[in-house]
Design a protein around this motif. Structure first.
Motif, PDB file in Angstrom:
ATOM      1  N   MET A 137      10.331   6.039 -36.004  1.00  0.00           N
ATOM      2  CA  MET A 137       9.417   7.819 -36.693  1.00  0.00           C
ATOM      3  C   MET A 137      10.604   8.333 -37.353  1.00  0.00           C
ATOM      4  N   ALA A 138      10.803   8.359 -38.998  1.00  0.00           N
ATOM      5  CA  ALA A 138      11.144   8.092 -39.670  1.00  0.00           C
ATOM      6  C   ALA A 138      11.127  10.360 -40.062  1.00  0.00           C
ATOM      7  N   GLN A 139      11.294  11.254 -39.991  1.00  0.00           N
ATOM      8  CA  GLN A 139      11.299  12.759 -40.518  1.00  0.00           C
ATOM      9  C   GLN A 139       9.728  12.515 -41.861  1.00  0.00           C
ATOM     10  N   GLY A 140       8.950  13.083 -41.387  1.00  0.00           N
ATOM     11  CA  GLY A 140       8.050  13.732 -41.704  1.00  0.00           C
ATOM     12  C   GLY A 140       6.939  12.762 -41.963  1.00  0.00           C
ATOM     13  N   GLU A 141       6.802  11.333 -40.651  1.00  0.00           N
ATOM     14  CA  GLU A 141       5.634  10.285 -40.253  1.00  0.00           C
ATOM     15  C   GLU A 141       5.034  10.774 -39.599  1.00  0.00           C
ATOM     16  N   ARG A 142       3.940  10.536 -39.339  1.00  0.00           N
ATOM     17  CA  ARG A 142       2.469  10.530 -37.919  1.00  0.00           C
ATOM     18  C   ARG A 142       2.472   9.464 -37.490  1.00  0.00           C
ATOM     19  N   ALA A 143       1.908   9.429 -36.286  1.00  0.00           N
ATOM     20  CA  ALA A 143       1.608   9.157 -35.675  1.00  0.00           C
ATOM     21  C   ALA A 143       0.423   9.386 -34.437  1.00  0.00           C
ATOM     22  N   LEU A 144      -0.648   8.427 -34.199  1.00  0.00           N
ATOM     23  CA  LEU A 144      -1.740   8.640 -33.242  1.00  0.00           C
ATOM     24  C   LEU A 144      -1.282   8.252 -32.014  1.00  0.00           C
ATOM     25  N   VAL A 145      -1.306   8.506 -31.062  1.00  0.00           N
ATOM     26  CA  VAL A 145      -1.767   8.059 -29.428  1.00  0.00           C
ATOM     27  C   VAL A 145      -3.018   7.991 -29.255  1.00  0.00           C
ATOM     28  N   LEU A 146      -3.335   7.909 -28.473  1.00  0.00           N
ATOM     29  CA  LEU A 146      -4.521   7.190 -28.110  1.00  0.00           C
ATOM     30  C   LEU A 146      -4.620   6.451 -26.648  1.00  0.00           C
ATOM     31  N   SER A 147      -5.613   7.283 -25.980  1.00  0.00           N
ATOM     32  CA  SER A 147      -5.935   6.519 -24.277  1.00  0.00           C
ATOM     33  C   SER A 147      -7.392   6.570 -23.841  1.00  0.00           C
ATOM     34  N   VAL A 148      -7.126   5.685 -23.580  1.00  0.00           N
ATOM     35  CA  VAL A 148      -9.457   5.614 -23.259  1.00  0.00           C
ATOM     36  C   VAL A 148      -8.642   5.317 -21.842  1.00  0.00           C
ATOM     37  N   GLU A 149      -9.464   5.664 -20.281  1.00  0.00           N
ATOM     38  CA  GLU A 149      -9.598   5.262 -18.923  1.00  0.00           C
ATOM     39  C   GLU A 149     -10.909   5.816 -18.403  1.00  0.00           C
ATOM     40  N   SER A 150     -11.005   4.128 -17.929  1.00  0.00           N
ATOM     41  CA  SER A 150     -12.347   3.722 -17.881  1.00  0.00           C
ATOM     42  C   SER A 150     -12.850   3.976 -16.062  1.00  0.00           C
ATOM     43  N   SER A 151     -12.113   4.672 -15.257  1.00  0.00           N
ATOM     44  CA  SER A 151     -12.409   5.229 -14.179  1.00  0.00           C
ATOM     45  C   SER A 151     -14.222   5.907 -14.206  1.00  0.00           C
ATOM     46  N   LYS A 152     -13.881   6.753 -15.184  1.00  0.00           N
ATOM     47  CA  LYS A 152     -14.758   7.377 -15.563  1.00  0.00           C
ATOM     48  C   LYS A 152     -15.897   7.701 -16.697  1.00  0.00           C
ATOM     49  N   TRP A 153     -15.001   6.856 -17.661  1.00  0.00           N
ATOM     50  CA  TRP A 153     -14.571   6.864 -19.131  1.00  0.00           C
ATOM     51  C   TRP A 153     -14.467   8.556 -20.186  1.00  0.00           C
ATOM     52  N   ILE A 154     -13.042   8.438 -19.610  1.00  0.00           N
ATOM     53  CA  ILE A 154     -11.905   9.641 -20.452  1.00  0.00           C
ATOM     54  C   ILE A 154     -11.554   8.775 -21.675  1.00  0.00           C
ATOM     55  N   GLU A 155     -11.722   9.576 -22.643  1.00  0.00           N
ATOM     56  CA  GLU A 155     -10.740   9.630 -24.016  1.00  0.00           C
ATOM     57  C   GLU A 155      -9.690  10.468 -23.856  1.00  0.00           C
ATOM     58  N   ALA A 156      -8.794  10.341 -24.176  1.00  0.00           N
ATOM     59  CA  ALA A 156      -7.919  11.214 -24.621  1.00  0.00           C
ATOM     60  C   ALA A 156      -6.597  11.178 -25.929  1.00  0.00           C
ATOM     61  N   GLY A 157      -6.634  11.736 -26.370  1.00  0.00           N
ATOM     62  CA  GLY A 157      -5.416  11.121 -27.765  1.00  0.00           C
ATOM     63  C   GLY A 157      -4.730  12.554 -28.755  1.00  0.00           C
ATOM     64  N   LEU A 158      -3.148  12.436 -29.080  1.00  0.00           N
ATOM     65  CA  LEU A 158      -2.594  13.348 -29.147  1.00  0.00           C
ATOM     66  C   LEU A 158      -2.231  12.711 -31.149  1.00  0.00           C
ATOM     67  N   GLY A 159      -2.440  13.791 -32.094  1.00  0.00           N
ATOM     68  CA  GLY A 159      -1.539  13.445 -32.854  1.00  0.00           C
ATOM     69  C   GLY A 159       0.097  13.653 -32.473  1.00  0.00           C
TER      70      GLY A 159
END
Length: 316
Positions: free
Chosen positions: A290-312
């Motif tokens: 990752m270079a300076q100024g670049e952006r990323a999205l992190v996604l996580s989905v948990e199927s135990s009771k269907w939980i969504e979590a993500g961050l930029g």
């Protein structure tokens, strides 16, 4: 080696899971347990501290996310804090599946917002304890055997600071929500006490049909929710860190995620599904490119009771 130990072919593993390698904290040949969850998490935490140049005296909180603690008490979080020389600080343990790693970041960010200067967030799981790895497992029904080739053991960690330090990557926005109202769990991870240890309930069970149907759709919903929170357009995202259930499932998921300029950062084909370690392992790979100024999205989905979590994330 895993295929040989279970009595299944590499081709079967590739077709159903697509994972090339994984790591167990247990020797498959002898059954010897070589590391506990606390061992793995303490090692990851120490490496994260070393990468920032901070020492134990600078850390004001610890948050550890896991679905597979070493014991119910004392918490693995407390054990890890002790091994890292951390004292007189809050040590939280979040009981969660793979979305717990990002929940740990969310809690850590809230603690920074409340005045803390720096903290350590850790995610890890040791799944071998829930699998009978003795010879003959290859004769299990496919719905059970797939768990033996899906999961692995591991831990990852990051240091959060109120002011930029170390890798200097900013957490821009976090989305975390339970979406399982009225829905049956997609994954069960059980434990036994004295009164029911002879139960024939499976320690680990998953509804793969429901997971295959629901997780790609949930990941797409999470992606657009996170874009709305960050205010970014799809073309503003340089890297995508998708959910890491397995290589095959990750391929299905990314087909639903339309980010025209984003490079995928995945690790599950090499690590196996290590639960709460996965987002940190992905971020470690991300920071290498990752270079300076670049952006990323992190996604996580948990199927135990269907939980969504993500961050930029954005490199400063």
């Amino acid at each position: 080696m895993l295929g040989q130990a279970l009595g299944v072919s590499d081709e079967w593993i590739d077709v159903f899971v697509g994972t090339r390698t994984r790591h167990f904290a247990r020797d498959l040949a002898t059954g010897e347990v070589r590391a506990s969850l606390a061992d793995l998490c303490a090692e990851a935490g120490a490496k994260a501290l070393a990468a920032t140049g901070l020492d134990a005296a600078d850390i004001e909180f610890l948050v550890l996310a896991t679905a597979t603690p070493d014991r119910l008490l004392p918490t693995t979080a407390a054990q890890v804090a002790d091994r890292l020389g951390l004292d007189h600080l809050p040590a939280y343990q979040l009981q969660s599946g793979c979305s717990g790693a990002l929940q740990a970041v969310e809690l850590g960010a809230a603690l920074l917002g409340a005045g803390a200067g720096a903290g350590l967030v850790i995610g890890g799981d040791v799944t071998h304890r829930h699998l009978d790895l003795r010879p003959g497992a290859g004769r299990l029904p496919g719905r059970e055997l797939v768990n033996y080739v899906l999961f692995g053991d591991g831990a990852g960690a990051a240091v959060l600071t109120a002011e930029p330090a170390g890798e200097r990557v900013a957490v821009r926005n976090i989305v975390h929500r339970l979406t399982g109202l009225g829905r049956a769990p997609g994954q069960l991870l059980d434990w036994y006490g004295i009164s029911d240890r002879e139960s024939d309930r499976p320690m680990l069970a998953e509804d793969y049909k429901a997971i295959e149907e629901q997780v790609p759709q949930m990941a797409a919903q999470l992606l657009w929710a996170l874009l709305a929170e960050t205010g970014w357009q799809p073309e503003d995202v340089h890297y995508l860190l998708p959910p890491q259930l397995s290589r095959r499932m990750t391929e299905r998921i990314t087909q639903r995620l339309t980010l025209p300029c984003a490079q995928e950062i995945s690790c599950v084909a090499d690590t196996g599904n290590t639960g709460n370690a996965l987002p940190f392992l992905q971020m470690e790979r991300l920071f290498d490119v990752m270079a300076q100024g670049e952006r990323a999205l992190v996604l996580s989905v948990e199927s135990s009771k269907w939980i969504e979590a993500g961050l930029g994330l954005e490199r400063l």
